[in-house]
Scaffold this motif. Structure first.
Motif, mmCIF file in Angstrom:
data_model
loop_
_atom_site.group_PDB
_atom_site.id
_atom_site.type_symbol
_atom_site.label_atom_id
_atom_site.label_comp_id
_atom_site.label_asym_id
_atom_site.label_seq_id
_atom_site.Cartn_x
_atom_site.Cartn_y
_atom_site.Cartn_z
ATOM 1 N N ALA A 1 0.681 -1.262 0.088
ATOM 2 C CA ALA A 1 -0.131 0.067 0.067
ATOM 3 C C ALA A 1 0.850 1.161 -0.054
ATOM 4 N N GLU A 2 0.293 2.357 -0.418
ATOM 5 C CA GLU A 2 1.015 3.572 -0.651
ATOM 6 C C GLU A 2 0.940 4.174 0.638
ATOM 7 N N PRO A 3 1.739 4.832 1.127
ATOM 8 C CA PRO A 3 1.804 5.733 2.575
ATOM 9 C C PRO A 3 0.391 6.585 2.433
ATOM 10 N N VAL A 4 -0.297 6.459 3.375
ATOM 11 C CA VAL A 4 -1.521 7.395 3.645
ATOM 12 C C VAL A 4 -1.351 8.098 4.606
ATOM 13 N N PRO A 5 -2.128 9.467 4.848
ATOM 14 C CA PRO A 5 -2.219 9.987 6.228
ATOM 15 C C PRO A 5 -2.594 9.147 7.189
ATOM 16 N N LEU A 6 -2.266 9.573 8.547
ATOM 17 C CA LEU A 6 -2.692 8.636 9.724
ATOM 18 C C LEU A 6 -4.000 8.660 9.855
ATOM 19 N N SER A 7 -4.640 9.839 9.661
ATOM 20 C CA SER A 7 -5.966 10.090 9.705
ATOM 21 C C SER A 7 -6.903 8.986 8.896
ATOM 22 N N GLU A 8 -6.392 8.963 7.659
ATOM 23 C CA GLU A 8 -7.112 8.129 6.628
ATOM 24 C C GLU A 8 -6.845 6.672 6.886
ATOM 25 N N ALA A 9 -5.622 6.307 7.445
ATOM 26 C CA ALA A 9 -5.368 4.910 7.852
ATOM 27 C C ALA A 9 -6.319 4.471 9.122
ATOM 28 N N VAL A 10 -6.325 5.445 9.901
ATOM 29 C CA VAL A 10 -7.229 5.140 11.284
ATOM 30 C C VAL A 10 -8.675 4.976 10.849
ATOM 31 N N ALA A 11 -9.280 5.644 9.746
ATOM 32 C CA ALA A 11 -10.557 5.649 9.385
ATOM 33 C C ALA A 11 -10.857 4.294 8.545
ATOM 34 N N GLN A 12 -9.671 3.654 8.303
ATOM 35 C CA GLN A 12 -9.836 2.455 7.655
ATOM 36 C C GLN A 12 -10.023 0.986 8.481
ATOM 37 N N LEU A 13 -9.480 1.497 9.630
ATOM 38 C CA LEU A 13 -9.157 0.252 10.642
ATOM 39 C C LEU A 13 -10.952 -0.498 10.989
ATOM 40 N N PRO A 14 -10.959 -1.545 10.893
ATOM 41 C CA PRO A 14 -12.259 -2.307 11.136
ATOM 42 C C PRO A 14 -12.582 -2.464 12.595
ATOM 43 N N LEU A 15 -13.753 -2.105 12.985
ATOM 44 C CA LEU A 15 -14.164 -2.098 14.393
ATOM 45 C C LEU A 15 -14.455 -3.480 14.907
ATOM 46 N N GLY A 16 -14.188 -3.714 16.142
ATOM 47 C CA GLY A 16 -14.269 -5.358 16.383
ATOM 48 C C GLY A 16 -14.532 -5.260 17.816
ATOM 49 N N THR A 17 -15.177 -6.479 18.288
ATOM 50 C CA THR A 17 -15.169 -6.722 19.831
ATOM 51 C C THR A 17 -14.228 -7.609 20.186
ATOM 52 N N GLU A 18 -13.321 -7.224 21.346
ATOM 53 C CA GLU A 18 -12.068 -8.256 21.731
ATOM 54 C C GLU A 18 -12.471 -8.998 22.566
ATOM 55 N N SER A 19 -11.931 -10.211 22.457
ATOM 56 C CA SER A 19 -12.130 -11.419 23.576
ATOM 57 C C SER A 19 -10.839 -12.215 23.491
ATOM 58 N N ARG A 20 -10.463 -12.345 24.876
ATOM 59 C CA ARG A 20 -9.327 -12.971 25.248
ATOM 60 C C ARG A 20 -9.234 -14.542 25.504
ATOM 61 N N ASP A 21 -10.468 -15.021 25.362
ATOM 62 C CA ASP A 21 -10.840 -16.200 25.604
ATOM 63 C C ASP A 21 -9.942 -17.326 24.777
ATOM 64 N N GLY A 22 -9.196 -18.302 25.765
ATOM 65 C CA GLY A 22 -8.541 -19.247 25.065
ATOM 66 C C GLY A 22 -7.013 -18.837 24.947
ATOM 67 N N TYR A 23 -6.712 -17.513 24.927
ATOM 68 C CA TYR A 23 -5.266 -17.037 24.762
ATOM 69 C C TYR A 23 -4.163 -17.555 25.748
ATOM 70 N N THR A 24 -3.039 -18.095 25.105
ATOM 71 C CA THR A 24 -1.919 -18.230 25.871
ATOM 72 C C THR A 24 -0.640 -17.711 25.031
#
Length: 218
Positions: A27-50
């Motif tokens: 990917a070409e460099p993009v402004p931080l604001s544009e990159a942040v806007a592209q991040l998908p929102l999700g619900t975090e879960s640590r179940d099962g992590y080691t």
């Protein structure tokens, strides 16, 4: 005959559409604001992590050199090259820990930090990956921001926290850190939670000229 031609044209258009819509590997460099806007929102879960879910450190990018990933990162990031002894033992050298601006002259005083910690990666999508994919993530040298040599103190104060909970002690490092965090999440297709997203949006206002560079993980 006409139907055959039309079918051929339709097939060609499908191929062309696929080629155009497929994301570029780099990917070409993009402004931080544009990159942040592209991040998908999700619900975090640590179940099962080691921590053992992510095999590290492995034989690195060159299995024949006798150096595992940690040593390879240290060699690469040294501002003054260390001497490499038997079994990849590092002597001398100098490093700059950008989290806190500290100069370090002993490899033993450094940790190799996963820019997005293993637990955070698990929460953000890596729980669904194969063991092989998680090993690839934990030893990623395909993008410099993925692994970074920093003081043990700064790395351990960070632990597995995201930017809503922790930023580098040096304020001068905040913009770079935000960009590298976002770039790592984009590289690996990881999600962000609401608090993390809010903190990153706030940093875009502090870092208006900061850009994000990343390459999709293979």
């Amino acid at each position: 005959m006409v139907n055959a031609v039309l079918r051929g044209l339709a097939a060609a258009l499908v191929v062309l559409s696929t080629a155009v819509s497929s994301p570029a590997h780099a990917a070409e460099p993009v402004p931080l604001s544009e990159a942040v806007a592209q991040l998908p929102l999700g619900t975090e879960s640590r179940d099962g992590y080691t921590r053992e879910s992510f095999r590290h450190w492995n034989a690195g990018t060159n299995p024949s050199d006798g150096c595992h990933t940690r040593a390879e990162v240290l060699i690469h990031e040294a501002v003054e090259a260390p001497t490499i002894g038997p079994n990849c033992r590092l002597e001398g050298g100098r490093w700059l820990s950008y989290y806190d601006g500290v100069s370090v002259t002993s490899a033993s005083g450094l940790d190799i930090d996963h820019m997005v910690p293993l637990a955070e990666a698990w929460d953000s999508g890596a729980s669904a990956w194969s063991a092989q994919r998680r090993e690839q993530y934990a030893n990623d040298q395909g993008q410099e921001a993925s692994l970074v040599a920093v003081t043990a103190r700064s790395n351990r104060s960070k632990s597995d926290q995201d930017p809503a909970q922790w930023l580098p002690p040096s304020a001068d490092a905040h913009c770079r850190y935000a960009a590298e965090w976002v770039g790592t999440k984009m590289r690996w297709g990881l999600t962000v939670d609401e608090g993390e997203l809010a903190a990153l949006r706030e940093l875009t206002g502090v870092c208006p000229s900061q850009t994000v560079e990343y390459e999709r993980a293979p």
